[in-house]
Design a protein around this motif. Structure first.
Motif, PDB file in Angstrom:
ATOM      1  N   ALA A   1       0.825  -1.209   0.000  1.00  0.00           N
ATOM      2  CA  ALA A   1       0.000   0.000   0.000  1.00  0.00           C
ATOM      3  C   ALA A   1       0.853   1.249   0.000  1.00  0.00           C
ATOM      4  N   ALA A   2       2.061   1.161   0.597  1.00  0.00           N
ATOM      5  CA  ALA A   2       2.938   2.328   0.625  1.00  0.00           C
ATOM      6  C   ALA A   2       3.332   2.739  -0.782  1.00  0.00           C
ATOM      7  N   SER A   3       3.620   1.749  -1.631  1.00  0.00           N
ATOM      8  CA  SER A   3       3.973   2.054  -3.011  1.00  0.00           C
ATOM      9  C   SER A   3       2.798   2.695  -3.745  1.00  0.00           C
ATOM     10  N   ARG A   4       1.586   2.206  -3.492  1.00  0.00           N
ATOM     11  CA  ARG A   4       0.410   2.812  -4.114  1.00  0.00           C
ATOM     12  C   ARG A   4       0.222   4.245  -3.637  1.00  0.00           C
ATOM     13  N   SER A   5       0.568   4.498  -2.381  1.00  0.00           N
ATOM     14  CA  SER A   5       0.467   5.857  -1.864  1.00  0.00           C
ATOM     15  C   SER A   5       1.418   6.793  -2.607  1.00  0.00           C
ATOM     16  N   GLN A   6       2.606   6.303  -2.957  1.00  0.00           N
ATOM     17  CA  GLN A   6       3.534   7.124  -3.725  1.00  0.00           C
ATOM     18  C   GLN A   6       2.970   7.424  -5.104  1.00  0.00           C
ATOM     19  N   THR A   7       2.272   6.466  -5.680  1.00  0.00           N
ATOM     20  CA  THR A   7       1.618   6.704  -6.968  1.00  0.00           C
ATOM     21  C   THR A   7       0.604   7.832  -6.857  1.00  0.00           C
ATOM     22  N   LEU A   8      -0.142   7.849  -5.746  1.00  0.00           N
ATOM     23  CA  LEU A   8      -1.110   8.919  -5.513  1.00  0.00           C
ATOM     24  C   LEU A   8      -0.401  10.247  -5.305  1.00  0.00           C
ATOM     25  N   LEU A   9       0.712  10.231  -4.578  1.00  0.00           N
ATOM     26  CA  LEU A   9       1.499  11.453  -4.412  1.00  0.00           C
ATOM     27  C   LEU A   9       1.949  11.998  -5.768  1.00  0.00           C
ATOM     28  N   ASP A  10       2.489  11.123  -6.586  1.00  0.00           N
ATOM     29  CA  ASP A  10       2.989  11.545  -7.898  1.00  0.00           C
ATOM     30  C   ASP A  10       1.869  12.104  -8.772  1.00  0.00           C
ATOM     31  N   ALA A  11       0.663  11.552  -8.635  1.00  0.00           N
ATOM     32  CA  ALA A  11      -0.451  11.993  -9.469  1.00  0.00           C
ATOM     33  C   ALA A  11      -0.828  13.445  -9.196  1.00  0.00           C
ATOM     34  N   SER A  12      -0.533  13.938  -7.996  1.00  0.00           N
ATOM     35  CA  SER A  12      -0.880  15.317  -7.634  1.00  0.00           C
ATOM     36  C   SER A  12       0.322  16.247  -7.641  1.00  0.00           C
ATOM     37  N   SER A  13       1.466  15.779  -8.124  1.00  0.00           N
ATOM     38  CA  SER A  13       2.724  16.518  -7.957  1.00  0.00           C
ATOM     39  C   SER A  13       2.750  17.857  -8.684  1.00  0.00           C
ATOM     40  N   THR A  14       1.967  18.005  -9.738  1.00  0.00           N
ATOM     41  CA  THR A  14       2.015  19.254 -10.494  1.00  0.00           C
ATOM     42  C   THR A  14       1.131  20.350  -9.909  1.00  0.00           C
ATOM     43  N   SER A  15       0.329  20.017  -8.876  1.00  0.00           N
ATOM     44  CA  SER A  15      -0.613  21.009  -8.360  1.00  0.00           C
ATOM     45  C   SER A  15      -0.662  21.115  -6.841  1.00  0.00           C
ATOM     46  N   ALA A  16      -0.318  20.067  -6.110  1.00  0.00           N
ATOM     47  CA  ALA A  16      -0.513  20.045  -4.648  1.00  0.00           C
ATOM     48  C   ALA A  16       0.320  21.113  -3.955  1.00  0.00           C
TER      49      ALA A  16
END
Length: 456
Positions: free
Chosen positions: A260-275
């Motif tokens: 799940a930690a790896s999936r969380s990084q995927t979610l982090l990366d998905a918002s990287s251009t705006s968060a």
């Protein structure tokens, strides 16, 4: 008693036992209660901890007149546990049309807290009350089981008539599939905040990107913690299709790249251009040793909490629970931040209500190990932080898990006060450069929001 004349205290009926209690004009009492209600912060994570709501509830118990003065205020937040509650609310709205303008939050639950039960009345609520609560801004679905066919999709469509709903919160919910969440989001065209906590899925299939909600672009505040992979995948797709400014995620301590930690990084990366704000809620169930973090290969923070792509990041919050074994993660997370806009790092440690002294000792031990604070002090002197971090931008928060605890509370026991003073002294001593810059701060937490408690 003539309500127009005065409002009396509940004990005034026994005036023969002592001097009469002064009476206040009804207009004065009404203004006092209105003033209390105006201070009610409905964003509180735990409604029971909100002081204005607690005061309003107490006012309602004083006497019948005060009950009526508080009646409308207390119905800003409505709880619907079954179909009978929905029918009762519909009847009340017909009898008291003014209440339609009062309701701001609705909680739809399956029954007792902690027990997930069917929520057939979700469809009843949508169909019967559509358009009848024009100021309703938030819907929470909690302790619920939503099976296939339980709620008709055409009934969910009626939610589009609640034109002011901006927040949807699912907590302790079992879905049949992530598609149900997609339908729910799609039915709320003005939705901007989506929160999911402990959300499971009976079916494992993922939602196709082609069928994402058309209102994805409006979602700028996402919070996803401890959810099924299919739900997390939906959040990833939504993040890529929107401009998320505020992101909260649950992070697992597992080292397995497929975890799940790896999936969380995927979610982090998905918002990287705006968060601009990122909140990391780190699961204490899988503590990671510092030597594992420092290993040449497979650094969990590098793979799972890497914020090096977040060019617009302004604020980072890290939430920890007992035994606070993840404190060694923090230097690694912070050292990879490259945003030129970064201003605040806020680290929150939960203290268990019945183990506060023990947990404070554990927190002190975690912060003292391996030169951790000195490493943080050194990182904070990097040019990218010295030029952007605002005054008192390194914040350490302490909160009682399940309640609210103020570090400056005069009622604090001597043992807790001594430990808190040790915490203050430790941070100042181990982070001398940051202390000299005046960026260190201790804060209390109120209802999920930080409130400054340090001296100027």
């Amino acid at each position: 008693m003539d309500r127009a004349e005065s409002i009396t205290a509940a004990t005034s009926e026994n005036s023969s036992r002592g001097p009469s209690i002064p009476r206040l004009p009804v207009e004065v009492c009404e203004r006092i209660i209105d003033s209390i209600a105006a201070g009610w912060d409905t964003r509180y994570a735990d409604a029971k901890g909100e002081p204005h709501l607690t005061t309003l509830t107490s006012c309602a118990l004083v006497c019948q007149d005060w009950y009526f003065l508080t009646w409308y205020h207390l119905r800003q937040r409505i709880h619907l546990r079954d179909r009978k509650d929905v029918l009762s609310l519909s009847k009340t709205l017909r009898a008291k049309p003014r209440l339609r303008e009062v309701i701001q939050q609705v909680f739809i639950s399956g029954g007792s807290p902690g027990e997930r039960q069917p929520i057939r009345h979700l469809g009843t609520f949508a169909a019967m009350l559509a358009g009848k609560a024009p100021r309703l801004s938030s819907i929470t679905i909690e302790d619920a089981e939503w099976t296939i066919g339980m709620v008709r999709m055409e009934d969910i469509g009626f939610l589009a008539l609640f034109s002011s709903i901006s927040t949807l919160d699912l907590s302790n919910v079992t879905l049949s599939s992530a598609a149900q969440l997609r339908h729910l989001v799609s039915a709320l065209p003005w939705l901007s905040e989506l929160w999911c906590f402990n959300v499971d899925c009976s079916q494992k299939q993922h939602v196709s990107p082609a069928s994402l909600p058309l209102n994805c672009a409006n979602l700028d505040n996402l919070n996803v913690r401890w959810v099924a992979p299919a739900v997390e995948d939906l959040f990833v797709q939504i993040s890529r299709a929107s401009r998320v400014r505020d992101l909260g995620i649950g992070v697992d301590g597992e080292l397995d790249p497929s975890s799940a930690a790896s999936r969380s990084q995927t979610l982090l990366d998905a918002s990287s251009t705006s968060a601009e704000t990122v909140r990391l809620y780190i699961d204490p169930s899988s503590p990671v040793r510092d030597d594992a973090i420092d290993a040449t290969v497979g650094r969990p923070t590098e793979r799972h909490c890497n914020l090096s792509r977040h060019d617009h990041l302004r604020r980072l919050e890290i939430w920890l629970e007992h035994p606070f074994a993840e404190w060694p993660w923090i230097p690694h997370i912070l050292s990879r931040i490259v945003s030129k806009h970064f201003q605040v790092i806020f680290i929150v440690s939960y203290l268990r209500m019945d183990h506060m002294a023990e947990d404070l000792d554990g927190l002190l031990a975690a912060m003292e190990q391996d030169g951790l604070l000195m490493r943080l002090d050194s990182i904070m002197q990097a040019k990218r932080f010295s030029d952007t971090v605002a005054s008192r931008g390194f914040c350490i928060g302490i909160v009682e898990d399940g309640g609210y605890w103020t570090s400056r509370n005069t009622g604090m026991g001597s043992a807790l006060r001594e430990r808190h003073d040790r915490l203050d002294e430790l941070v100042r001593r181990k982070m001398p450069h940051s202390h000299a810059r005046g960026i260190l701060r201790i804060r209390q937490l109120e209802g999920g929001h930080a409130k400054d408690t340090s001296s100027p």
